[in-house]
Design an enzyme around this catalytic site. Structure first.
Site, PDB file in Angstrom:
ATOM      1  N   ASP A   1      -0.069  -4.661 -50.172  1.00  0.00           N
ATOM      2  CA  ASP A   1       0.028  -5.535 -51.340  1.00  0.00           C
ATOM      3  C   ASP A   1       1.264  -5.101 -52.129  1.00  0.00           C
ATOM      4  OD1 ASP A   1      -0.230  -6.712 -53.835  1.00  0.00           O
ATOM      5  OD2 ASP A   1      -2.360  -6.217 -54.054  1.00  0.00           O
TER       6      ASP A   1
ATOM      7  N   GLY B   1      -0.420 -17.368 -54.341  1.00  0.00           N
ATOM      8  CA  GLY B   1       0.195 -16.416 -53.419  1.00  0.00           C
ATOM      9  C   GLY B   1       0.665 -15.139 -54.083  1.00  0.00           C
ATOM     10  N   VAL B   2       1.816 -14.667 -53.640  1.00  0.00           N
ATOM     11  CA  VAL B   2       2.331 -13.395 -54.155  1.00  0.00           C
ATOM     12  C   VAL B   2       2.730 -13.547 -55.625  1.00  0.00           C
ATOM     13  CG1 VAL B   2       4.741 -13.726 -53.391  1.00  0.00           C
ATOM     14  CG2 VAL B   2       3.767 -11.431 -53.505  1.00  0.00           C
ATOM     15  N   ASP B   3       3.160 -14.722 -56.016  1.00  0.00           N
ATOM     16  CA  ASP B   3       3.517 -14.997 -57.420  1.00  0.00           C
ATOM     17  C   ASP B   3       2.303 -14.758 -58.324  1.00  0.00           C
ATOM     18  OD1 ASP B   3       4.949 -15.907 -59.594  1.00  0.00           O
ATOM     19  OD2 ASP B   3       5.000 -18.017 -58.972  1.00  0.00           O
TER      20      ASP B   3
ATOM     21  N   SER C   1       8.953 -17.681 -48.786  1.00  0.00           N
ATOM     22  CA  SER C   1       8.795 -19.038 -48.204  1.00  0.00           C
ATOM     23  C   SER C   1       7.790 -19.119 -47.051  1.00  0.00           C
ATOM     24  CB  SER C   1      10.135 -19.642 -47.741  1.00  0.00           C
ATOM     25  OG  SER C   1      10.928 -20.005 -48.838  1.00  0.00           O
TER      26      SER C   1
ATOM     27  N   GLY D   1       4.560 -18.657 -46.993  1.00  0.00           N
ATOM     28  CA  GLY D   1       3.198 -19.046 -47.339  1.00  0.00           C
ATOM     29  C   GLY D   1       3.152 -20.530 -47.652  1.00  0.00           C
TER      30      GLY D   1
ATOM     31  N   TYR E   1       5.193 -22.461 -48.976  1.00  0.00           N
ATOM     32  CA  TYR E   1       6.427 -23.208 -48.711  1.00  0.00           C
ATOM     33  C   TYR E   1       6.644 -23.500 -47.232  1.00  0.00           C
ATOM     34  CZ  TYR E   1       8.099 -23.199 -53.592  1.00  0.00           C
ATOM     35  OH  TYR E   1       8.260 -23.428 -54.946  1.00  0.00           O
TER      36      TYR E   1
HETATM   37  N1  AR6 Z   1       1.725  -8.811 -51.451  1.00  0.00           N
HETATM   38  C1  AR6 Z   1       2.602  -9.104 -50.455  1.00  0.00           C
HETATM   39  N2  AR6 Z   1       2.683 -10.322 -49.869  1.00  0.00           N
HETATM   40  C2  AR6 Z   1       1.825 -11.273 -50.315  1.00  0.00           C
HETATM   41  C3  AR6 Z   1       0.891 -11.052 -51.350  1.00  0.00           C
HETATM   42  C4  AR6 Z   1       0.858  -9.752 -51.928  1.00  0.00           C
HETATM   43  N3  AR6 Z   1       0.024  -9.428 -52.918  1.00  0.00           N
HETATM   44  N4  AR6 Z   1       0.196 -12.203 -51.562  1.00  0.00           N
HETATM   45  C5  AR6 Z   1       0.657 -13.113 -50.678  1.00  0.00           C
HETATM   46  N5  AR6 Z   1       1.639 -12.552 -49.919  1.00  0.00           N
HETATM   47  P1  AR6 Z   1       3.625 -17.424 -50.914  1.00  0.00           P
HETATM   48  P2  AR6 Z   1       6.095 -19.026 -50.768  1.00  0.00           P
HETATM   49  C6  AR6 Z   1       2.427 -13.155 -48.828  1.00  0.00           C
HETATM   50  O1  AR6 Z   1       2.806 -18.628 -50.682  1.00  0.00           O
HETATM   51  O2  AR6 Z   1       5.751 -19.503 -49.414  1.00  0.00           O
HETATM   52  C7  AR6 Z   1       3.537 -19.797 -55.217  1.00  0.00           C
HETATM   53  O3  AR6 Z   1       2.528 -20.614 -55.707  1.00  0.00           O
HETATM   54  C8  AR6 Z   1       1.845 -14.385 -48.144  1.00  0.00           C
HETATM   55  O4  AR6 Z   1       0.843 -14.008 -47.216  1.00  0.00           O
HETATM   56  O5  AR6 Z   1       3.213 -16.468 -51.964  1.00  0.00           O
HETATM   57  O6  AR6 Z   1       7.512 -18.581 -51.055  1.00  0.00           O
HETATM   58  C9  AR6 Z   1       4.837 -19.925 -56.006  1.00  0.00           C
HETATM   59  O7  AR6 Z   1       4.597 -20.151 -57.369  1.00  0.00           O
HETATM   60  C10 AR6 Z   1       3.095 -14.951 -47.472  1.00  0.00           C
HETATM   61  O8  AR6 Z   1       3.332 -14.283 -46.223  1.00  0.00           O
HETATM   62  O9  AR6 Z   1       5.180 -17.818 -51.297  1.00  0.00           O
HETATM   63  C11 AR6 Z   1       5.503 -21.083 -55.347  1.00  0.00           C
HETATM   64  O10 AR6 Z   1       5.023 -22.299 -55.856  1.00  0.00           O
HETATM   65  C12 AR6 Z   1       4.225 -14.568 -48.437  1.00  0.00           C
HETATM   66  O11 AR6 Z   1       3.658 -13.606 -49.346  1.00  0.00           O
HETATM   67  C13 AR6 Z   1       5.086 -20.958 -53.901  1.00  0.00           C
HETATM   68  O12 AR6 Z   1       3.872 -20.229 -53.905  1.00  0.00           O
HETATM   69  C14 AR6 Z   1       4.776 -15.723 -49.250  1.00  0.00           C
HETATM   70  O13 AR6 Z   1       3.754 -16.656 -49.526  1.00  0.00           O
HETATM   71  C15 AR6 Z   1       6.084 -20.162 -53.112  1.00  0.00           C
HETATM   72  O14 AR6 Z   1       5.739 -20.226 -51.754  1.00  0.00           O
END
Ligand code: AR6
Length: 173
Positions: free
Chosen positions: A9, A31-33, A122, A124, A126
């Site tokens: 994480d 997601g990570v945000d 991107s 997740g 995206y």
């Molecule tokens: N630590 C590390 N990686 C993580 C964590 C964590 N705690 N949580 C999720 N991931 P995403 P995107 C991974 O969807 O595709 C948001 O709503 C996850 O498994 O977080 O760039 C933003 O506000 C995946 O492999 O980001 C935007 O609207 C990776 O992080 C949108 O999502 C990215 O997934 C951005 O989408």
């Protein structure tokens, strides 16, 4: 070793800066945000809100990056970047994803910081295919790190499958 890949994480990492895969509003999301905002506490949202809007609702266009403190996170800083939404590779997604990595490293350098952790930007919500995103991320980082020996990059994956995908990209590069 300048690039390492781990499965954890990202909010637990005590590096100089973690990168957030944000959206252009910088006002949080899933997601990570969402995880980063939860772990940093409400001061992070306030700091993001205080960043200038360059268009209505846009604090960070796709491919660019902005920096805030990390507040309650173990990381001192958060570098917010906005990855491209995957449209089948027809809308400059690779170039935009490359710019995310370059611009995040540029902010790190400007602040004279040395350790940074990236999530799989991107990959997740995206929808960027993971193997292609990993190849772009690794190439962009390798290239940007070629002229520096004082930056350590961690690619932080959230599953073993993703870790293997990124490791494969690193081994191929
Ligand atoms: N630590 C590390 N990686 C993580 C964590 C964590 N705690 N949580 C999720 N991931 P995403 P995107 C991974 O969807 O595709 C948001 O709503 C996850 O498994 O977080 O760039 C933003 O506000 C995946 O492999 O980001 C935007 O609207 C990776 O992080 C949108 O999502 C990215 O997934 C951005 O989408």
């Amino acid at each position: 070793m300048p690039i390492q890949i781990i499965h954890t994480d990202i909010t637990r990492l005590a590096v100089d800066a973690i990168v957030n895969a944000a959206n252009p509003s910088l006002l949080g999301g899933g997601g990570v945000d969402g995880a980063i905002h939860r772990a940093a506490g409400p001061a992070l949202l306030q700091a993001c809100r205080a960043l200038p809007e360059i268009a209505p609702g846009v604090r960070c266009p796709t491919g660019e990056a902005r920096i805030t403190p990390g507040f309650a996170l173990p990381a001192r800083w958060v570098i917010h970047t906005v990855g491209p939404v995957w449209h089948g590779g027809t809308q400059d997604e690779a170039q935009l994803l490359e710019r995310c990595h370059r611009n995040a490293l540029q902010l790190l350098r400007e602040r004279r910081l040395h350790t940074i952790a990236f999530p799989a930007i991107s990959c997740g919500v995206y929808g960027y295919p993971a193997a292609q995103a990993a190849a772009v991320a690794v190439a962009a980082l390798r290239d940007a790190l070629a002229t520096t020996d004082d930056i350590d990059v961690t690619l932080c994956c959230f599953s073993d499958v993703m870790r293997a995908v990124f490791q494969h990209a690193l081994d191929q590069a």
